[in-house]
Write a protein that holds these residues in place. Structure first.
Motif, short mmCIF file in Angstrom:
data_model
loop_
_atom_site.label_atom_id
_atom_site.label_comp_id
_atom_site.label_asym_id
_atom_site.label_seq_id
_atom_site.Cartn_x
_atom_site.Cartn_y
_atom_site.Cartn_z
N VAL A 1 6.49 -3.92 -38.21
CA VAL A 1 7.72 -4.14 -38.28
C VAL A 1 8.17 -4.92 -37.04
CG1 VAL A 1 10.16 -3.69 -38.64
CG2 VAL A 1 8.44 -2.46 -40.01
N ASP A 2 8.11 -4.28 -36.12
CA ASP A 2 8.33 -4.66 -34.57
C ASP A 2 7.62 -3.90 -33.59
OD1 ASP A 2 10.12 -5.96 -32.89
OD2 ASP A 2 11.74 -4.80 -32.86
N SER A 3 7.74 -4.51 -32.31
CA SER A 3 7.42 -3.87 -31.26
C SER A 3 8.26 -4.23 -29.99
CB SER A 3 5.94 -3.99 -30.55
OG SER A 3 5.99 -5.62 -30.26
N HIS A 4 8.39 -3.15 -29.10
CA HIS A 4 9.36 -3.20 -27.81
C HIS A 4 8.69 -2.22 -26.64
CE1 HIS A 4 11.05 0.28 -29.78
NE2 HIS A 4 11.40 0.69 -28.39
N THR A 5 8.98 -2.75 -25.43
CA THR A 5 8.41 -2.11 -24.13
C THR A 5 9.38 -1.26 -23.49
OG1 THR A 5 6.80 -3.90 -24.14
CG2 THR A 5 7.04 -2.37 -22.17
N VAL A 6 9.12 -0.34 -23.42
CA VAL A 6 10.10 0.75 -22.75
C VAL A 6 9.39 0.97 -21.22
CG1 VAL A 6 10.96 1.64 -24.77
CG2 VAL A 6 9.15 2.67 -23.68
N LEU A 7 10.50 1.56 -20.24
CA LEU A 7 10.10 1.74 -19.04
C LEU A 7 9.90 3.33 -19.04
CD1 LEU A 7 9.75 1.15 -15.89
CD2 LEU A 7 12.09 1.45 -15.69
N LYS A 8 8.54 3.78 -18.71
CA LYS A 8 8.51 5.22 -18.68
C LYS A 8 8.63 5.78 -17.25
CE LYS A 8 5.18 7.59 -20.79
NZ LYS A 8 3.82 8.05 -21.31
N GLU A 9 8.19 4.99 -16.19
CA GLU A 9 8.14 5.59 -14.96
C GLU A 9 8.49 4.46 -14.03
OE1 GLU A 9 5.49 7.85 -11.59
OE2 GLU A 9 4.88 7.93 -13.66
N LYS A 10 9.71 4.55 -13.24
CA LYS A 10 10.13 3.53 -12.48
C LYS A 10 9.31 3.53 -10.97
CE LYS A 10 13.17 0.38 -10.87
NZ LYS A 10 13.10 -1.00 -11.33
N GLY A 11 8.85 2.54 -10.72
CA GLY A 11 8.10 2.16 -9.47
C GLY A 11 8.46 0.90 -8.77
N TYR A 12 7.43 0.65 -7.93
CA TYR A 12 7.71 -0.65 -7.03
C TYR A 12 7.41 -1.87 -8.25
CZ TYR A 12 7.29 -4.42 -3.80
OH TYR A 12 7.63 -5.60 -3.20
N GLU A 13 8.31 -2.77 -8.22
CA GLU A 13 8.22 -3.88 -8.83
C GLU A 13 8.42 -5.21 -8.06
OE1 GLU A 13 10.91 -4.21 -11.79
OE2 GLU A 13 10.48 -2.44 -13.18
N GLU B 1 0.69 -1.02 0.05
CA GLU B 1 0.14 0.26 -0.03
C GLU B 1 0.92 1.18 0.00
OE1 GLU B 1 -3.71 1.94 2.62
OE2 GLU B 1 -2.89 0.07 3.36
N GLY B 2 0.51 2.35 -0.90
CA GLY B 2 1.29 3.44 -1.08
C GLY B 2 2.58 3.38 -1.95
N GLU B 3 2.77 2.10 -2.49
CA GLU B 3 3.50 2.13 -3.60
C GLU B 3 3.17 2.14 -4.94
OE1 GLU B 3 6.67 2.02 -3.28
OE2 GLU B 3 7.42 1.39 -1.22
N LYS B 4 3.58 2.58 -5.77
CA LYS B 4 3.23 2.87 -7.19
C LYS B 4 3.87 1.92 -8.03
CE LYS B 4 1.76 7.67 -7.05
NZ LYS B 4 2.19 9.12 -7.75
N PRO B 5 3.27 1.07 -8.89
CA PRO B 5 3.76 0.11 -10.02
C PRO B 5 4.59 1.15 -11.04
CG PRO B 5 1.46 0.60 -10.32
CD PRO B 5 1.74 1.21 -9.18
N SER B 6 5.37 0.22 -11.86
CA SER B 6 6.13 0.82 -12.83
C SER B 6 5.17 1.14 -13.88
CB SER B 6 7.44 -0.02 -13.23
OG SER B 6 8.30 -0.14 -12.14
N VAL B 7 5.63 1.96 -14.65
CA VAL B 7 4.66 2.40 -15.88
C VAL B 7 5.58 1.89 -17.15
CG1 VAL B 7 3.34 4.19 -17.20
CG2 VAL B 7 3.49 4.29 -14.53
N TYR B 8 4.97 1.07 -17.84
CA TYR B 8 5.63 0.86 -19.19
C TYR B 8 4.85 1.42 -20.47
CZ TYR B 8 8.25 -2.38 -16.19
OH TYR B 8 9.26 -2.89 -15.58
N GLU B 9 5.37 1.44 -21.49
CA GLU B 9 4.68 1.86 -22.72
C GLU B 9 5.31 1.00 -23.86
OE1 GLU B 9 3.51 5.88 -24.63
OE2 GLU B 9 5.61 5.66 -24.64
#
Length: 424
Positions: free
Chosen positions: A219-231, A183-191
């Protein structure tokens, strides 16, 4: 430097299959797919553990100071630019230098290696000041013993699972809690970035500006970290029924009865030497109304071939390959759960037999968490290595003392020349 090499070699020996997976990641990143799927990663894993641990012992005892300092300098001269490339290109998430015991980012690893490279230069320059703990005549014995010890330890951990389990599915772990975000932790946000091409021009899109023009070609797809949070430690634990595609995750984790999970990432490469024992455990689970699932990421053809070749009657479930490799470091391995808690784990070489499974699990030690403390296991492993080393050192000192006494006695042999009356 001795401590770093000892620790690095030991954690690789403790989890040799984890090192194999990391070597495969490197080979895949370099496009060496032919080597990645063969025996080379296993050979590299065993040799890396033996090399690093032995170098640590050589540094600690002052053995072969010139050759050891050269090897350390060469090793760090290779690893430092390699980790710089890892930090810049980021082909894999971490270098795996210390296994799962200490996970560093690629940039942290590079800066760590810069420090070690400087230490290696100093070590080489002032190698004559390295203190020798043992005599030169026993160097070979200490060296040979260290190599044999670490190789046997590596083989043991490969066949019977790591002695020290640093993974999130260790014995005693609550999988459900491992998946929660406090509780109170934010998850990481990926795009997710989607790359499309039109008229020879490539362009990146997100889900918000997804191209509506049908002329764009994916052609391709990949996921990037937008905002580092609790993992959370466990992120991808999900089981899907092979028969009908039903999501079994919550059902398995909430089961108040015992659940056997036969974990086999690749059934076409699984060790089938314990098939009869696996089938007996399945019969035992049916007899006592325990759930039994074979969890795999294999293809339909591999599952069908396994069923045909082994006579498997148990149901199957599908899961992510990386998750399965983290659950049990063997293919196949067996995991026992209750209320989502890992009670026990076995490799195929150490499965419980009919003599151990002679009653319901709630009346057996196997049905409870049997876990040694980290300090106790550390003392046992350290003692098993240091005690023979101490014995060898004492034997060496006693032998040298005996040799010196014998040489002194030979020098003090009395003169037997006749000193009597010449006339007689």
């Amino acid at each position: 430097m001795a401590a770093v090499f000892l620790f690095s070699g030991f954690v690789k020996a403790n989890d040799p299959l984890g090192t194999v997976y990391k070597v495969q990641d490197y080979l895949d990143a370099w496009g060496a797919f032919s080597l990645s799927g063969g025996s080379f990663p296993y050979l590299a894993s065993f040799l890396m553990a033996a090399f690093e641990f032995s170098i640590g012992v050589y540094l600690l005892f002052g053995i072969r100071r010139w050759a050891t300092s050269i090897l350390v300098l060469l090793f760090m001269s290779v690893m430092t630019p390699l980790t710089l490339w890892l930090a810049i290109a980021n082909p894999i998430s971490d270098c795996g230098c210390f296994g799962d015991a200490v996970v560093l980012t690629n940039w942290e690893t590079f800066f760590k290696n810069l420090v070690l490279l400087a230490a290696a230069v100093c070590l080489f320059k002032w190698r004559r000041f390295i203190f020798k703990l043992v005599t030169t005549k026993v160097d070979w014995l200490i060296s040979l013993y260290s190599i044999i010890f670490i190789l046997f330890f590596t083989i043991f951990c490969y066949r019977y699972l790591p002695v020290f389990d640093f993974l999130p599915y260790h014995i005693g772990a609550d999988i459900r809690k491992g998946m929660e975000i406090p509780e109170g932790e934010k998850p990481s946000v990926y795009e997710t970035i989607f790359t499309y091409e039109k008229d020879g021009v490539k362009k990146d899109f997100t889900i918000d500006n997804y191209p509506g023009d049908s002329l764009w070609t994916f052609v391709d797809s990949h996921t990037v970290l937008k905002e580092k949070g609790y993992e959370p430690p466990i992120q991808d634990f999900a089981l899907m029924s092979y028969e009908d595609g039903t999501n079994l995750t919550d059902e398995i984790l909430a089961d108040s009865q015992y659940v056997f999970l036969l974990v086999a990432p690749w059934l076409d490469r699984a060790d089938d030497s314990s098939i009869d024992l696996i089938n007996e455990i399945y019969d035992y689970s049916v007899e006592h109304d325990y759930r039994f699932l074979c969890v795999t990421s294999s293809t339909d053809e591999a599952i069908s071939a396994w069923q045909e070749n082994t006579g498997a009657e148990y149901p199957f479930a599908l899961a992510d390959e990386i998750t399965l490799k983290s659950m049990v470091r063997y293919n196949p391995g067996l995991m026992l759960l209750k209320n989502g808690v890992v009670l026990n784990k076995w490799s195929a070489n150490a499965l419980p037999d009919e003599y151990q499974l002679n009653a319901p699990l709630d009346r057996l030690p196997l049905g409870e968490i049997q876990l040694k403390g980290v300090s106790r296991k550390l003392m046992e492993v350290t003692g098993s290595f240091l005690a023979p080393l101490a014995a060898l050192t004492i034997i060496d000192l006693l032998w040298m003392k005996y040799r010196r006494r014998k040489e002194k006695k030979q020098k003090k042999v009395p003169d037997r020349a006749d000193n009597g009356n010449p006339e007689e």
